[in-house]
Design a protein around this motif. Structure first.
Motif, short mmCIF file in Angstrom:
data_model
loop_
_atom_site.label_atom_id
_atom_site.label_comp_id
_atom_site.label_asym_id
_atom_site.label_seq_id
_atom_site.Cartn_x
_atom_site.Cartn_y
_atom_site.Cartn_z
N ARG A 159 0.82 -1.21 0.00
CA ARG A 159 0.00 0.00 0.00
C ARG A 159 0.86 1.25 0.00
NH1 ARG A 159 -4.28 -0.67 4.80
NH2 ARG A 159 -4.93 1.36 3.99
N ALA A 160 2.10 1.13 0.46
CA ALA A 160 2.95 2.32 0.61
C ALA A 160 4.37 2.04 0.16
CB ALA A 160 2.95 2.79 2.06
N LYS A 185 1.14 0.80 -8.13
CA LYS A 185 0.02 1.68 -7.78
C LYS A 185 -0.08 1.92 -6.28
CE LYS A 185 -1.42 1.46 -12.12
NZ LYS A 185 -1.29 2.60 -13.07
N ALA A 196 -0.47 3.70 -2.75
CA ALA A 196 -1.35 4.81 -2.37
C ALA A 196 -0.60 5.90 -1.61
CB ALA A 196 -2.50 4.29 -1.51
N HIS A 197 0.58 5.56 -1.08
CA HIS A 197 1.34 6.52 -0.28
C HIS A 197 2.83 6.40 -0.61
CE1 HIS A 197 -2.22 6.87 2.33
NE2 HIS A 197 -2.27 5.54 2.26
N ALA A 229 -0.77 11.39 -10.34
CA ALA A 229 -1.41 10.55 -9.34
C ALA A 229 -1.83 11.35 -8.12
CB ALA A 229 -0.48 9.41 -8.92
N GLU A 234 -5.76 12.35 -6.78
CA GLU A 234 -6.04 11.83 -5.44
C GLU A 234 -5.93 10.30 -5.37
OE1 GLU A 234 -9.81 13.49 -4.23
OE2 GLU A 234 -8.90 15.43 -3.78
N LEU A 235 -5.01 9.78 -6.16
CA LEU A 235 -4.70 8.36 -6.10
C LEU A 235 -3.43 8.09 -5.29
CD1 LEU A 235 -5.34 7.44 -9.85
CD2 LEU A 235 -6.87 7.03 -7.89
N LEU A 236 -2.72 9.15 -4.96
CA LEU A 236 -1.44 9.04 -4.25
C LEU A 236 -1.29 10.21 -3.30
CD1 LEU A 236 1.48 7.74 -4.03
CD2 LEU A 236 2.14 9.33 -5.85
N THR A 237 -0.80 9.93 -2.09
CA THR A 237 -0.47 11.00 -1.15
C THR A 237 1.00 10.89 -0.76
OG1 THR A 237 -1.20 9.64 0.72
CG2 THR A 237 -2.79 11.20 -0.20
#
Length: 215
Positions: free
Chosen positions: A41-42, A99, A101-102, A182, A186-189
């Protein structure tokens, strides 16, 4: 190749201990990871300093984090010039293939790489200015951060530059078109952290106050 030698005995012993305990107790999980691929996830970008162990800090298991480590945990600016760009390639794979997310950039206290940049930029380490210095050319990435805090006295400049390393990396991440796309979708922070190794404390960059705040 006749330079490669067998592992030191203490590492062989540690491996055998891990295989007989941790692996044996979680064999099904390891085989699932192997057969079904990774889905972290990260992504974590951290310093290669042996004292900073990000999986321990977050209590992470195998498969949770996509981790990239280099001196001072720096990200260079986007530069598709045909060179060998290990960090840039890792970021590209994390964002476009995995892909994630973080993306978490984490710096730390008493960073030797950051101190090298401070010494180089303040004239105390002329050897790092040589074109042949891989460390010096890598630490050139942090020069914009040094320029922001160069007015500080010696005792304050080091810790400030460690946090600038995180900010410079976050800024450089946004120069990558696929990262910016991304983030804006708002698919990545992106997250910036700083870890005090001795105290075990963690601070995160807070954009509204433009400062690192304790977690």
């Amino acid at each position: 190749m006749d330079q490669a030698k067998p592992l030191p005995g203490y590492l062989v012993g540690r491996y055998n201990g891990w295989k007989a305990t941790t692996y044996q107790d979680n064999k099904a999980w390891y085989r699932r990871l192997a057969n079904h691929g990774q889905h972290p996830r990260a992504m974590i970008i951290s310093c290669c300093d042996s004292r900073q162990h990000v999986t321990s800090i977050f209590g992470a298991d195998e498969g949770e984090f996509f981790i990239h480590r280099n001196i001072a945990g720096l990200v260079p600016p986007y530069s598709p010039d045909g060179g060998n760009h290990g960090t840039s390639a890792t970021v590209e794979y994390a964002v476009t293939a995995l892909k994630v997310a973080h993306i978490i950039v984490i710096g730390h206290s008493n960073c030797g790489g950051v101190k090298g940049c401070d010494d180089m930029c303040s004239g105390k380490a002329p050897q790092l200015l040589e074109k042949s210095s891989f460390v010096g050319r890598w630490m050139d990435i942090l020069r914009p951060g040094y320029e922001r805090i160069s007015h500080l006295p010696d005792g304050e400049r080091g810790p400030a530059l460690e946090k600038q390393a995180v900010l410079v990396s976050l800024e450089n991440l946004m120069t990558f078109p696929f990262v910016r796309e991304a983030v804006e979708s708002e698919l990545l922070t992106l997250h910036g952290l700083w870890n005090d190794i001795g105290e075990g404390s963690l601070e995160q960059y807070d954009m509204p106050t433009d400062a690192f705040q304790p977690i």
